[in-house]
Design a protein around this motif. Structure first.
Motif, PDB file in Angstrom:
ATOM      1  N   ARG A   1       1.096  -2.493  -2.167  1.00 40.09           N
ATOM      2  CA  ARG A   1       1.451  -2.542  -0.755  1.00 40.09           C
ATOM      3  C   ARG A   1       1.372  -4.000  -0.287  1.00 40.09           C
ATOM      4  O   ARG A   1       0.571  -4.774  -0.798  1.00 40.09           O
ATOM      5  CB  ARG A   1       0.487  -1.693   0.076  1.00 40.09           C
ATOM      6  CG  ARG A   1       0.438  -0.234  -0.326  1.00 40.09           C
ATOM      7  CD  ARG A   1      -0.528   0.559   0.536  1.00 40.09           C
ATOM      8  NE  ARG A   1      -1.921   0.209   0.307  1.00 40.09           N
ATOM      9  CZ  ARG A   1      -2.973   0.896   0.754  1.00 40.09           C
ATOM     10  NH1 ARG A   1      -2.766   1.990   1.481  1.00 40.09           N
ATOM     11  NH2 ARG A   1      -4.207   0.517   0.503  1.00 40.09           N
TER      12      ARG A   1
ATOM     13  N   THR B   1      10.532  -3.473   7.498  1.00 32.98           N
ATOM     14  CA  THR B   1      10.067  -3.641   6.120  1.00 32.98           C
ATOM     15  C   THR B   1      11.017  -4.485   5.287  1.00 32.98           C
ATOM     16  O   THR B   1      10.616  -5.439   4.618  1.00 32.98           O
ATOM     17  CB  THR B   1       9.836  -2.276   5.453  1.00 32.98           C
ATOM     18  OG1 THR B   1       8.705  -1.629   6.082  1.00 32.98           O
ATOM     19  CG2 THR B   1       9.549  -2.431   3.966  1.00 32.98           C
ATOM     20  N   GLU B   2      12.298  -4.161   5.327  1.00 34.30           N
ATOM     21  CA  GLU B   2      13.257  -4.894   4.495  1.00 34.30           C
ATOM     22  C   GLU B   2      13.421  -6.341   4.957  1.00 34.30           C
ATOM     23  O   GLU B   2      13.499  -7.264   4.156  1.00 34.30           O
ATOM     24  CB  GLU B   2      14.619  -4.184   4.511  1.00 34.30           C
ATOM     25  CG  GLU B   2      14.652  -2.922   3.679  1.00 34.30           C
ATOM     26  CD  GLU B   2      14.231  -3.178   2.235  1.00 34.30           C
ATOM     27  OE1 GLU B   2      14.743  -4.145   1.625  1.00 34.30           O
ATOM     28  OE2 GLU B   2      13.369  -2.423   1.736  1.00 34.30           O
TER      29      GLU B   2
ATOM     30  N   ARG C   1       4.916   0.174   9.843  1.00 33.59           N
ATOM     31  CA  ARG C   1       5.901  -0.796  10.349  1.00 33.59           C
ATOM     32  C   ARG C   1       7.027  -0.107  11.109  1.00 33.59           C
ATOM     33  O   ARG C   1       7.566  -0.669  12.069  1.00 33.59           O
ATOM     34  CB  ARG C   1       6.440  -1.628   9.173  1.00 33.59           C
ATOM     35  CG  ARG C   1       5.429  -2.662   8.676  1.00 33.59           C
ATOM     36  CD  ARG C   1       6.033  -3.587   7.646  1.00 33.59           C
ATOM     37  NE  ARG C   1       6.119  -2.981   6.329  1.00 33.59           N
ATOM     38  CZ  ARG C   1       5.178  -3.056   5.393  1.00 33.59           C
ATOM     39  NH1 ARG C   1       4.040  -3.707   5.639  1.00 33.59           N
ATOM     40  NH2 ARG C   1       5.347  -2.495   4.213  1.00 33.59           N
ATOM     41  N   SER C   2       7.373   1.095  10.713  1.00 35.34           N
ATOM     42  CA  SER C   2       8.412   1.816  11.458  1.00 35.34           C
ATOM     43  C   SER C   2       7.941   2.147  12.867  1.00 35.34           C
ATOM     44  O   SER C   2       8.730   2.130  13.819  1.00 35.34           O
ATOM     45  CB  SER C   2       8.810   3.095  10.713  1.00 35.34           C
ATOM     46  OG  SER C   2       7.811   4.099  10.819  1.00 35.34           O
TER      47      SER C   2
ATOM     48  N   ASP D   1       4.765   1.070   5.217  1.00 42.43           N
ATOM     49  CA  ASP D   1       6.159   1.154   5.656  1.00 42.43           C
ATOM     50  C   ASP D   1       6.265   2.037   6.899  1.00 42.43           C
ATOM     51  O   ASP D   1       6.994   1.730   7.855  1.00 42.43           O
ATOM     52  CB  ASP D   1       7.040   1.733   4.541  1.00 42.43           C
ATOM     53  CG  ASP D   1       7.260   0.747   3.409  1.00 42.43           C
ATOM     54  OD1 ASP D   1       6.838  -0.411   3.539  1.00 42.43           O
ATOM     55  OD2 ASP D   1       7.857   1.151   2.390  1.00 42.43           O
TER      56      ASP D   1
END
Length: 769
Positions: A538, A611-612, A597-598, A594
């Motif tokens: 992570r 994330t990306e 972060r969303s 992830d």
């Protein structure tokens, strides 16, 4: 086990010993970095980590798929150096975290809290990484191990005992990740409090307040690229050679492109004189590069007087020949210019220049330079923010930039240089004691609860609340709160009044030793360490000083199998407190970054595809001031402000003292006992003073004195400081923190921002009998 009340017994337990370690003085260095910096950095790395771990960490430090250095928040260039994208003090920070030394349960069994509290901060910090969760139970003298589940239950129990959620305080250090900080703020709000003080309250809070009032955003407006296009970079109240050495590369490139650097600081710092870049041939075998074209050693906290003089002269020159002031920009994008001009007219140029302690011959070349050039960047650090008028200092910098039309253009703008590597990110993702209806609405929409609407406590007011017995639970997500805060003894007593103090930490520090009736240390993963869940790696994210968000991926094995990541610690505390309330999926939030972060992207603007986009070089958050858009302010325009000159009301034989870092130091972390660039070795209990002031007081170099501050009838004393003659303006002093923090009153702080006056403390010098 010995039973003993772990209350503060002596002053030494709060501030450490006042003994000397053996002062050695040399002439101050005439340059920064170069071969000595490389040598000393590698020595630190090898001593703490050994060869294999040093290679594993340093090769990935500040690389696009590597570890974000916790040493400072200076941004990384898009093109990274193959020789190493780090500096001497960054290596020291990494070596401290990735050290091979361990603080095990056996260590705590051997040393009592009282015994450790009598060690120096240097010795405490060098003990090593904490390996197990530990508890200091009420009335006992030693920390003992505790299982994670029991620790979380203990925190939940104490929180449930509170009569009001506002009796809890949740402090955040700027080394925490966005993910951890977001969950921490979510937990505090769900609990029902906005008591979320953070380290920016003690350093750059004045920056945020001043910038928000005048430009509508509490962040700087420039990018790293802007330095290559700047005509002039003004570096005010800042020592980049120690606090963020990679900034020197940007200043060097600015000068190579024809830009000029103006340094304004009471001390002449070696890094702002000459820089030997160790990645260039001339930095190894040559004389390096000059950094400052002009260096003004202004008196402490006389920056507003200097800026007023400069602006007054620029207005005069514009009246003689149009074009010095950008009136088209001012008319289209600002209000309050007329009031500013009236304010400038009310001052005498002679009075202003006298107050600065400078001469016309020193200042007039700066006026001429600014009159001829438009693309101006102003950089600053705590030399501007930690004063009673800290917000005024920042607003006056903005006034100068607005007069020149230097906001919202390539090569121009504001540049507050943050210290902690993610202090700006913590604030971006919700760590704030202020109430924002918009933010509350976003949290309510995303998590289906109503956040509290009562203003929370900042650092100075949470300390006051604990001191007065109102706040009963104190939790720190990183940091060394006691040593970082002002008025050390007052803060120590405040912490001891708590029922429970909790520290999420990597290493031992003094805050673990001056505690509430019960104290917990929860050991966490460091930036350098692998963070894995179910065999999957992570990563966490941070935001640098210029608003770019990017990831940090640990690369080495954790110091102990008993460590837990910060997001997981926070989520487990929340889960323990809320128990059967499943409205917020704490378990998933703490383990699936992830997913976390969303949720950040749902609450805050600018985080789409978080994330990306955080991978590789990362992404820039929206910054309307960077684009010259001031629509968020009343009337949709930037604001000139009227700022007053400081009045310190110094009595006869009183001085104005600023606290400073040594070169072997990062905030309260002491790497060693040498301040190499200033020529001060093997000692921290020193006071820097002009030779003329030494003679006026009938003192001698190397004489031992006490420092006294008195505010509102309360006298504070810092014992045993060695007189060191130094090139500093007359009437000014400088001493290292945290040793001198005992002199900073808890009730003296900046108007509007409440930042302690750490850079302008009235003190007198008491000769020892």
């Amino acid at each position: 086990m010995e039973t003993k009340n772990n209350k503060l017994q002596t002053i030494e337990e709060a501030i450490g010993p006042v003994d000397f370690t053996g002062l050695k003085l040399t002439a101050p260095s005439q340059y920064a970095a170069g071969v000595p910096a490389v040598k000393i950095a590698l020595e630190h790395a090898m001593k703490e980590m050994g060869l294999a771990k040093s290679i594993a960490t340093l090769s990935k430090l500040n690389q696009k798929e590597g570890i974000d250095c916790p040493g400072c928040a200076w941004p990384d260039p898009d093109k990274r150096s193959n020789l190493g994208e780090f500096c001497e003090n960054g290596v020291k920070a990494i070596a401290e975290e990735a050290t091979n030394k361990r603080v095990t349960p056996a260590f705590f069994e051997q040393y009592s809290v009282k015994e450790m509290s009598e060690w120096s901060d240097f010795k405490i910090g060098k003990s090593g990484r904490i390996t197990h969760p530990m508890v200091l139970r009420k009335g006992t003298s030693h920390y003992v191990p505790i299982e994670w589940d029991e620790a979380f239950e203990l925190i939940g129990h104490h929180l449930h005992l509170l009569d009001d959620p506002n009796q809890a305080v949740f402090y955040t250090s700027g080394r925490s990740s966005n993910e951890a900080a977001f969950l921490y703020g979510l937990f505090a709000r769900k609990l029902g409090t906005n008591n979320m003080p953070d380290c920016s309250n003690m350093c750059h809070e004045s920056s945020g307040a001043g910038l928000f009032q005048t430009l509508g955003i509490g962040k700087g407006s420039v990018t790293l690229e802007d330095f290559q296009y700047a005509d002039v970079v003004m570096v005010i109240g800042q020592n980049p050679g120690t606090n963020h050495p990679r900034m020197l590369t940007a200043l060097e490139k600015c000068r190579q492109q024809g830009g000029k650097v103006v340094s304004i600081n009471p001390l002449k710092e070696a890094a702002l004189v000459r820089f030997k870049n160790p990645q260039e041939v001339k930095g190894i075998v040559g004389n390096g590069a000059a950094i400052s074209d002009h260096y003004l050693q202004v008196k402490i906290n006389q920056d507003v007087a200097l800026l007023k003089y400069i602006m007054k002269r620029l207005v005069e020159l514009d009246r003689e020949e149009a074009g010095v002031i950008d009136w088209d920009f001012i008319k289209a994008n600002t209000n309050g210019a007329g009031e500013l001009l009236k304010d400038l007219d009310s001052y005498s140029k002679n009075d202003l220049i006298t107050q600065t302690g400078l001469s016309l011959d020193e200042v007039e070349p700066i006026v001429k330079l600014l009159a001829e050039r438009k693309k101006v960047i102003i950089c600053w650090a705590m030399g501007l923010t930690q004063h009673k008028n800290g917000v005024d200092n920042i607003r006056e910098c903005v006034n100068l930039l607005l007069l020149k039309g230097s906001i919202g253009i390539k090569g121009g703008g504001t540049c507050p240089v943050r210290g902690h590597s993610n202090v700006q990110g913590d604030r971006t993702v919700g760590i704030t004691h202020h109430v924002s209806p918009k933010l509350n609405a976003s949290f309510e929409r995303t998590f289906n609860f109503k956040p509290p609407t009562k203003e929370g406590l900042d650092v100075v007011h949470c300390i006051k609340s604990m001191y007065e017995g109102e706040a009963k639970v104190f939790m720190a997500l990183g940091g060394n709160f006691l040593s970082a805060a002002s008025d050390t003894n007052y803060t120590a007593k405040a912490l001891q009044n708590c029922e429970l103090t909790v520290s999420v930490s990597t290493k031992l520090n003094r805050t673990h030793l001056i505690t509430g009736k019960t104290s917990l240390i929860l050991p966490t993963l460091g930036r350098t360490e692998k963070d894995e869940s179910d065999g999957q790696s992570r990563f966490v994210t941070v935001e640098n000083s210029m608003g770019r968000v990017h990831r940090s991926l640990g690369r080495i094995d954790p110091a102990s199998e008993h460590l837990m990541s910060e997001p997981e610690i926070v989520s487990r505390i929340a889960k323990s407190y809320f128990k059967d309330d499943f409205s917020i999926p704490w378990n998933r939030l703490g383990t699936d970054y992830d997913f976390t972060r969303s949720k950040i992207a749902e609450v805050f603007d600018g985080f789409k595809d978080y994330t990306e986009r955080s991978k590789k070089a990362g992404f820039d958050l929206p910054n309307h001031a960077r684009k010259g858009d001031f629509s968020k302010l009343p009337g949709g325009v930037a604001k000139f402000s009227i700022n007053q000159l400081p009045d310190h009301d110094l009595k006869e034989n009183e001085f104005l003292m600023m606290t400073i870092r040594s070169h072997d130091q990062y905030n309260t972390t002491i790497y060693g006992l040498d301040d190499r660039y200033r020529g001060i070795y093997n000692e921290r209990r020193v006071v820097l003073i002009h030779q003329n002031d030494i003679e006026k007081l009938g003192l001698k170099a190397n004489e031992v004195v006490d420092l006294i501050s008195e505010y509102n009838g309360v006298e504070r004393k810092a014992e045993n400081f060695i007189i060191v003659p130094y090139d500093i303006p007359e009437g000014n002093l400088a001493s290292y923190f945290p040793e001198a923090n005992v002199l900073i009153p808890n009730d003296q702080f900046a108007t509007l921002s409440n930042t302690p006056i750490s850079k302008s403390v009235r003190v007198s010098i008491l000769k020892k009998n």
